[in-house]
Scaffold this active site. Structure first.
Site, mmCIF file in Angstrom:
data_model
loop_
_atom_site.group_PDB
_atom_site.id
_atom_site.type_symbol
_atom_site.label_atom_id
_atom_site.label_comp_id
_atom_site.label_asym_id
_atom_site.label_seq_id
_atom_site.Cartn_x
_atom_site.Cartn_y
_atom_site.Cartn_z
ATOM 1 N NE ARG A 36 -3.684 -2.316 0.181
ATOM 2 C CZ ARG A 36 -4.123 -2.576 -1.043
ATOM 3 N NH1 ARG A 36 -4.105 -1.647 -1.981
ATOM 4 N NH2 ARG A 36 -4.592 -3.749 -1.344
ATOM 5 C CG HIS A 66 4.690 -6.721 -7.600
ATOM 6 N ND1 HIS A 66 4.102 -5.468 -7.557
ATOM 7 C CD2 HIS A 66 3.871 -7.489 -8.365
ATOM 8 C CE1 HIS A 66 2.976 -5.503 -8.273
ATOM 9 N NE2 HIS A 66 2.819 -6.719 -8.776
ATOM 10 C CE1 TYR A 69 -0.513 -5.355 -6.410
ATOM 11 C CE2 TYR A 69 -1.518 -5.495 -4.237
ATOM 12 C CZ TYR A 69 -1.014 -6.112 -5.360
ATOM 13 O OH TYR A 69 -1.018 -7.468 -5.442
ATOM 14 C CG HIS A 106 0.108 -3.315 -10.996
ATOM 15 N ND1 HIS A 106 -0.879 -3.525 -10.068
ATOM 16 C CD2 HIS A 106 0.786 -4.486 -11.107
ATOM 17 C CE1 HIS A 106 -0.803 -4.778 -9.618
ATOM 18 N NE2 HIS A 106 0.202 -5.371 -10.227
ATOM 19 C CD GLU A 141 1.167 -7.867 -12.821
ATOM 20 O OE1 GLU A 141 1.879 -7.302 -11.968
ATOM 21 O OE2 GLU A 141 0.342 -8.764 -12.541
ATOM 22 C CG ASP A 175 -1.479 -11.699 -13.412
ATOM 23 O OD1 ASP A 175 -2.424 -12.495 -13.550
ATOM 24 O OD2 ASP A 175 -1.094 -11.283 -12.302
ATOM 25 C CG HIS A 178 -3.728 -9.253 -14.135
ATOM 26 N ND1 HIS A 178 -2.656 -8.491 -13.743
ATOM 27 C CD2 HIS A 178 -4.355 -9.638 -13.002
ATOM 28 C CE1 HIS A 178 -2.634 -8.416 -12.416
ATOM 29 N NE2 HIS A 178 -3.650 -9.115 -11.942
ATOM 30 C CG HIS A 210 2.599 -12.278 -12.054
ATOM 31 N ND1 HIS A 210 2.233 -10.960 -11.847
ATOM 32 C CD2 HIS A 210 3.847 -12.419 -11.541
ATOM 33 C CE1 HIS A 210 3.239 -10.333 -11.247
ATOM 34 N NE2 HIS A 210 4.228 -11.193 -11.056
ATOM 35 C CG ASP A 223 -6.613 -8.084 -10.767
ATOM 36 O OD1 ASP A 223 -6.231 -9.231 -10.461
ATOM 37 O OD2 ASP A 223 -5.917 -7.069 -10.611
ATOM 38 C CG HIS A 225 -4.809 -13.135 -8.460
ATOM 39 N ND1 HIS A 225 -3.490 -12.879 -8.163
ATOM 40 C CD2 HIS A 225 -5.181 -12.178 -9.345
ATOM 41 C CE1 HIS A 225 -3.091 -11.812 -8.841
ATOM 42 N NE2 HIS A 225 -4.100 -11.365 -9.560
ATOM 43 C CD GLU A 255 1.207 -12.013 -8.829
ATOM 44 O OE1 GLU A 255 0.374 -11.996 -9.757
ATOM 45 O OE2 GLU A 255 1.877 -11.021 -8.517
#
Ligand code: FE
Ligand code: FE
Ligand code: ZN
Length: 277
Positions: A36, A66, A69, A106, A141, A175, A178, A210, A223, A225, A255
């Site tokens: 975050r 990674h 986000y 992203h 991604e 991904d 995605h 991914h 989105d 998973h 993931e």
């Protein structure tokens, strides 16, 4: 086969290397800082060196960092764009302690500015954050195209790369959840989707996968998973994906909604589905 999963960096770098070994992985992914956002912990060089020796001893070819986000280089808010710049520059500087690895982010959300403006901002961002002397490959991604997300179409990723000067520092991470949610039918038309990727982006840009099943259906743009084989993509499609000639040498990262034992089980399952060439 290069396979691993997302691990928590909270106990340090060497701990992730050991955890990966415990679950039968030979790579892993981790967040460079709280997903975050926020400040990254100071890096303990002894810890990083211990990870390096674990990687060397156990033939880990590559690991994947990674970005958080919250990183949005195409926000309409200048402060958010500044955070993106500061966080990624700092991350890339730290990645130099582990040269030759991958860093995934992203592309971002254009929040109403339109995808053309968003793409332009992301290229400008990359032009300011990438450096000639860095030893990390930065991956865009593929996204589900939820809301104002950029990267739900291969054309958008191609346009970002096109507007970036240091193209040799860039790659793409595909991904599976995605792209499936974004409407690319990797279940029934895997070869055609990869041909499209090659035509629009160039398959040589593809550096990581991914591996996630999807809770939703093709083109849902959701989105969410799911565990491997328990969602809209299904186990047979994953068998084709991990054995595909253009994909099989790439590193695969789970993931999926799992704890460590669940990841261990998925890694076992996927290794069983892997065929020799
Ligand atoms: Fe991601
Ligand atoms: Fe992903
Ligand atoms: Zn996702």
């Amino acid at each position: 086969m290069i396979i691993g999963c997302h691990l928590s960096v909270s106990k340090g770098f060497a701990a992730m290397g050991r955890q990966a070994l415990e679950i039968g992985a030979n790579t892993f992914q981790f967040f460079t800082r709280n997903p975050r956002g926020g400040k990254a912990k100071d890096i303990d060089e002894a810890d990083v060196n211990e990870l390096k020796s674990i990687m060397l001893k156990n033939d880990f070819k590559v690991i994947l960092a990674h970005a958080p986000y919250t990183l949005n280089p195409c926000s309409n808010d200048e402060r958010v764009r500044e955070f993106a710049f500061e966080a990624m520059s700092d991350d890339l500087k730290r990645m130099e302690l582990l040269p030759g690895n991958l860093y995934n982010f992203h592309p971002g959300c254009h929040v109403g500015q339109g995808s053309e403006r968003g793409i332009q901002l992301i290229s400008e961002f990359l032009n300011s954050v990438l450096r000639e002397d860095m030893h990390t490959t930065v991956l865009l991604e593929t996204m589900a195209g939820k809301g104002s997300e950029i990267g739900g179409r291969f054309e958008e990723l191609a346009a970002i790369i096109d507007g970036t000067k240091l193209k040799d520092k860039l790659g793409v991470c595909l991904d599976t959840c995605h792209v499936f949610d974004g409407g690319y039918d990797i279940v029934n038309r895997l070869e055609a989707v990869l041909e499209e990727f090659d035509r629009i982006i160039g398959i040589e840009r593809l550096k990581a996968i991914h591996l996630n099943d999807s809770m939703n259906s093709l083109g849902s743009r959701k989105d969410r998973h799911q565990k491997i084989g328990q969602g809209g993509i299904g186990l047979e499609a994953f068998e084709r994906i991990i054995n595909n000639k253009s994909l099989r040498e790439l590193p695969f990262y789970l993931e999926t909604p799992n704890e460590l034992d669940g990841y261990a089980e998925e890694i076992r399952l996927l290794k069983k589905l892997r065929r020799a060439v």
